[in-house]
Motif scaffolding. Structure first.
Motif, PDB file in Angstrom:
ATOM      1  N   ALA A 219       0.904  -1.498  -0.212  1.00 18.49           N
ATOM      2  CA  ALA A 219      -0.229  -0.119  -0.269  1.00 18.49           C
ATOM      3  C   ALA A 219       0.401   1.272  -0.341  1.00 18.49           C
ATOM      4  CB  ALA A 219      -0.917  -0.248   0.963  1.00 18.49           C
ATOM      5  N   ALA A 220       2.179   0.983   1.490  1.00 24.38           N
ATOM      6  CA  ALA A 220       2.746   2.393   0.901  1.00 24.38           C
ATOM      7  C   ALA A 220       3.522   2.363  -0.666  1.00 24.38           C
ATOM      8  CB  ALA A 220       3.916   2.318   2.279  1.00 24.38           C
ATOM      9  N   ARG A 221       4.141   1.546  -1.087  1.00 18.32           N
ATOM     10  CA  ARG A 221       4.564   1.835  -1.979  1.00 18.32           C
ATOM     11  C   ARG A 221       3.701   2.939  -3.243  1.00 18.32           C
ATOM     12  NH1 ARG A 221       9.915  -0.070  -2.243  1.00 18.32           N
ATOM     13  NH2 ARG A 221       9.837  -2.520  -0.804  1.00 18.32           N
ATOM     14  N   GLU A 222       2.909   2.117  -3.380  1.00 13.32           N
ATOM     15  CA  GLU A 222       1.725   2.200  -4.428  1.00 13.32           C
ATOM     16  C   GLU A 222       1.150   3.660  -4.363  1.00 13.32           C
ATOM     17  OE1 GLU A 222      -2.907   0.803  -6.619  1.00 13.32           O
ATOM     18  OE2 GLU A 222      -2.184  -0.171  -4.714  1.00 13.32           O
ATOM     19  N   SER A 223       0.820   4.169  -2.869  1.00 16.25           N
ATOM     20  CA  SER A 223       0.682   5.139  -2.960  1.00 16.25           C
ATOM     21  C   SER A 223       1.770   6.599  -3.205  1.00 16.25           C
ATOM     22  CB  SER A 223       0.177   5.257  -1.052  1.00 16.25           C
ATOM     23  OG  SER A 223       0.959   5.480  -0.524  1.00 16.25           O
ATOM     24  N   MET A 224       2.668   5.604  -2.588  1.00 16.15           N
ATOM     25  CA  MET A 224       3.751   6.601  -2.802  1.00 16.15           C
ATOM     26  C   MET A 224       3.833   7.387  -4.551  1.00 16.15           C
ATOM     27  SD  MET A 224       5.134   8.058  -0.497  1.00 16.15           S
ATOM     28  CE  MET A 224       7.089   8.281  -0.955  1.00 16.15           C
ATOM     29  N   ALA A 225       3.797   5.771  -5.496  1.00 15.71           N
ATOM     30  CA  ALA A 225       3.956   5.419  -7.071  1.00 15.71           C
ATOM     31  C   ALA A 225       3.307   6.437  -7.300  1.00 15.71           C
ATOM     32  CB  ALA A 225       3.925   4.077  -7.572  1.00 15.71           C
ATOM     33  N   LYS A 226       1.592   6.860  -7.078  1.00 17.17           N
ATOM     34  CA  LYS A 226       1.108   7.376  -7.309  1.00 17.17           C
ATOM     35  C   LYS A 226       0.698   8.847  -6.691  1.00 17.17           C
ATOM     36  CE  LYS A 226      -2.052   2.940  -8.885  1.00 17.17           C
ATOM     37  NZ  LYS A 226      -3.311   2.241  -8.517  1.00 17.17           N
ATOM     38  N   ALA A 227       1.729   9.620  -6.259  1.00 20.97           N
ATOM     39  CA  ALA A 227       2.084  10.639  -4.940  1.00 20.97           C
ATOM     40  C   ALA A 227       1.711  11.646  -6.206  1.00 20.97           C
ATOM     41  CB  ALA A 227       3.190  10.079  -4.020  1.00 20.97           C
ATOM     42  N   LYS A 228       0.997  12.887  -5.681  1.00 16.12           N
ATOM     43  CA  LYS A 228       1.102  14.083  -6.045  1.00 16.12           C
ATOM     44  C   LYS A 228       2.237  14.713  -5.206  1.00 16.12           C
ATOM     45  CE  LYS A 228      -0.951  19.215  -5.775  1.00 16.12           C
ATOM     46  NZ  LYS A 228      -2.523  19.670  -5.901  1.00 16.12           N
ATOM     47  N   ARG A 229       3.358  15.616  -6.437  1.00 19.67           N
ATOM     48  CA  ARG A 229       4.167  16.284  -6.256  1.00 19.67           C
ATOM     49  C   ARG A 229       4.293  17.125  -6.616  1.00 19.67           C
ATOM     50  NH1 ARG A 229       7.872  11.990  -4.241  1.00 19.67           N
ATOM     51  NH2 ARG A 229       7.175   9.853  -4.665  1.00 19.67           N
ATOM     52  N   GLU A 230       4.495  18.471  -5.499  1.00 16.71           N
ATOM     53  CA  GLU A 230       4.740  19.657  -6.015  1.00 16.71           C
ATOM     54  C   GLU A 230       5.572  20.779  -4.826  1.00 16.71           C
ATOM     55  OE1 GLU A 230       2.019  23.431  -4.923  1.00 16.71           O
ATOM     56  OE2 GLU A 230       1.199  22.380  -5.906  1.00 16.71           O
ATOM     57  N   GLY A 231       6.632  20.764  -5.307  1.00 15.00           N
ATOM     58  CA  GLY A 231       8.263  21.225  -4.282  1.00 15.00           C
ATOM     59  C   GLY A 231       8.100  19.894  -3.682  1.00 15.00           C
ATOM     60  N   THR A 232       8.531  20.223  -2.643  1.00 18.70           N
ATOM     61  CA  THR A 232       9.099  18.985  -1.198  1.00 18.70           C
ATOM     62  C   THR A 232       7.615  18.988  -0.475  1.00 18.70           C
ATOM     63  OG1 THR A 232       8.931  21.071   0.475  1.00 18.70           O
ATOM     64  CG2 THR A 232      11.101  20.363  -1.048  1.00 18.70           C
ATOM     65  N   ARG A 233       6.361  19.056  -0.974  1.00 17.67           N
ATOM     66  CA  ARG A 233       5.333  18.192  -0.190  1.00 17.67           C
ATOM     67  C   ARG A 233       5.044  17.319  -1.276  1.00 17.67           C
ATOM     68  NH1 ARG A 233       0.655  22.881   1.114  1.00 17.67           N
ATOM     69  NH2 ARG A 233       2.290  25.225   2.150  1.00 17.67           N
ATOM     70  N   ILE A 234       4.562  15.879  -0.733  1.00 15.32           N
ATOM     71  CA  ILE A 234       4.132  14.247  -0.910  1.00 15.32           C
ATOM     72  C   ILE A 234       3.093  14.488  -0.992  1.00 15.32           C
ATOM     73  CG2 ILE A 234       4.179  12.215  -1.764  1.00 15.32           C
ATOM     74  CD1 ILE A 234       6.964  12.979  -1.302  1.00 15.32           C
ATOM     75  N   TRP A 235       1.649  14.185  -2.235  1.00 13.96           N
ATOM     76  CA  TRP A 235       0.768  13.494  -1.323  1.00 13.96           C
ATOM     77  C   TRP A 235       0.454  12.248  -1.770  1.00 13.96           C
ATOM     78  CZ3 TRP A 235       1.388  18.309  -2.948  1.00 13.96           C
ATOM     79  CH2 TRP A 235       1.163  20.169  -2.258  1.00 13.96           C
ATOM     80  N   PRO A 236       0.744  11.289  -1.116  1.00  9.56           N
ATOM     81  CA  PRO A 236       0.456   9.878  -1.372  1.00  9.56           C
ATOM     82  C   PRO A 236      -0.883   9.880  -1.527  1.00  9.56           C
ATOM     83  CG  PRO A 236       1.611   9.477   0.447  1.00  9.56           C
ATOM     84  CD  PRO A 236       1.068  11.312   0.300  1.00  9.56           C
ATOM     85  N   ASP A 237      -0.997   8.562  -2.283  1.00 14.32           N
ATOM     86  CA  ASP A 237      -2.003   8.596  -3.367  1.00 14.32           C
ATOM     87  C   ASP A 237      -3.426   7.956  -1.785  1.00 14.32           C
ATOM     88  OD1 ASP A 237      -4.039   8.139  -5.465  1.00 14.32           O
ATOM     89  OD2 ASP A 237      -4.880   6.415  -4.678  1.00 14.32           O
ATOM     90  N   ALA A 238      -4.441   8.561  -1.882  1.00 13.85           N
ATOM     91  CA  ALA A 238      -4.986   8.336  -0.582  1.00 13.85           C
ATOM     92  C   ALA A 238      -5.931   6.890  -0.977  1.00 13.85           C
ATOM     93  CB  ALA A 238      -6.625   9.720  -0.621  1.00 13.85           C
ATOM     94  N   ASP A 239      -6.286   6.329  -2.109  1.00 17.13           N
ATOM     95  CA  ASP A 239      -7.369   5.207  -1.944  1.00 17.13           C
ATOM     96  C   ASP A 239      -6.129   3.664  -1.654  1.00 17.13           C
ATOM     97  OD1 ASP A 239      -9.675   6.726  -2.975  1.00 17.13           O
ATOM     98  OD2 ASP A 239      -9.027   5.987  -4.570  1.00 17.13           O
TER      99      ASP A 239
END
Length: 352
Positions: A219-239
């Protein structure tokens, strides 16, 4: 960057409701200046700054992103990554996100809750230096707090054989004990409190976690692979992240791994887990009161903790009280019962 440069990982996702009414979900205790002019988050970042330390990775709630960035910038601790959890899943998945965001697969991660107090930072850093060679060899290290009371609110660690200078094998982890067991462990002298601070390589942590709870790493790998990134901010995929089991690092990793070590250290540690704990570590006047003189007037009063972020509070002829005023809320209870704040939170939730 060499692999021996330590990457601080600051866990800042907690809601801190045990210090209500000052600490609330929208402004939890780690973002408050409870023990110094700096906030607890700022103090945490400053403990792991300078030569030998990289910029931190911070794991926080998305609702606190701007406050976290502003507070860290104010003390010159700009994170290399701000991982914004879409929801809380306890510490093991949060640390997995940080490990996946690490600059190198084998980077040593110094995992620190953002709401702890460490009075003796030099002792803390000495313990880190002792642990690092073992970490580079693949050991997972926790820091055992030298106990000074038969505390039933913490987990304990039985300290095993010394495997390097200042570093011992963990004999076993012990859940929060009853008072008689805690007293026996304190008297025996071969135990430490489990303070929830860790040092290990990112790849070793993920390796053990994947073996023990593969769904969590997936789950962590998939959420980071699909994450939204903006500068240093990372939004892991919620689903994807929502599919992760919820568990602590202690249960998911540390109690199950084979090469787990502990560095016992006396460093003036507190998790500031209650108003009583804050009173214990605060400066007090001759009558044992801890308060802000600008907002509090205490006459013939002893042993009280009084905090206010606005209104003036006056006390006459009382003893051993906790009085906290924040906004429109005032908390009053006897010292020794501040853990019961959780009853108030539950009652407020029931009333909507």
């Amino acid at each position: 960057m060499s692999a021996s440069v330590i990457v601080p990982v600051i866990l800042s996702g907690g809601s801190g409701t045990r210090l209500w009414p000052m600490s609330r979900p929208e402004m939890p205790k780690q973002l408050l200046p409870l023990t110094a002019d700096e906030t607890m988050l700022q103090l945490t970042a400053q403990r792991a700054d300078g030569p030998g330390y990289d910029a931190p990775i911070v794991v926080a709630s998305a609702r606190h992103a701007e406050m976290v960035e502003d507070q860290l910038a104010a003390v010159g601790a700009t994170p290399q990554a701000l991982v914004l959890e879409p929801m809380g899943r306890n510490t093991a998945p949060a640390i997995a996100l940080a490990a996946l965001a690490a600059p190198l697969p084998d980077a040593p991660l110094l995992v620190m809750p953002s709401d702890h107090v460490i009075a003796d930072v030099d002792a803390f850093r000495t313990a880190i230096d002792a642990a690092l060679p073992m970490v580079e060899e693949g050991w997972l290290v926790t820091f055992g707090i030298a106990p000074d009371a038969p505390e039933t609110g913490y987990g304990w660690i039985r300290i095993g054989d010394e495997i390097a200078a200042g570093v011992h094998r963990v004999n076993r982890f012990i859940e929060k004990p009853p008072l008689d067991r805690a007293q026996a462990m304190l008297d025996e002298g071969s135990h430490a409190w489990n303070g929830g601070i860790f040092l290990f390589r990112a790849d070793r942590y993920l390796e053990v976690l994947e073996r023990e709870v593969p769904a969590m790493v997936a789950a962590a790998r998939e959420s980071m692979a699909k994450a939204k990134r903006e500068g240093t901010r990372i939004w892991p995929d919620a689903d994807a992240f929502a599919a992760s089991p919820s568990d602590s690092i202690d249960y998911a990793v540390m109690e199950k791994a084979s090469r787990v070590a502990v560095v016992p250290v006396a460093m003036g540690w507190s998790d500031v887990g209650s108003w009583d704990a804050l009173h214990a570590i605060s400066e007090r006047d001759a009558a044992g009161n801890a308060h802000d003189a600008d907002r509090v007037l205490a006459i013939d009063t002893t042993g009280c903790l009084v905090r206010s972020d606005g209104i003036r509070v006056s006390l006459v002829g009382v003893s051993d009280l906790i009085v906290v005023a924040s906004g429109n809320d005032v908390l009053i209870l006897p010292r020794g019962r501040s853990q019961e704040v959780k009853k108030l939170i539950e009652a407020m939730k029931e009333k909507g």
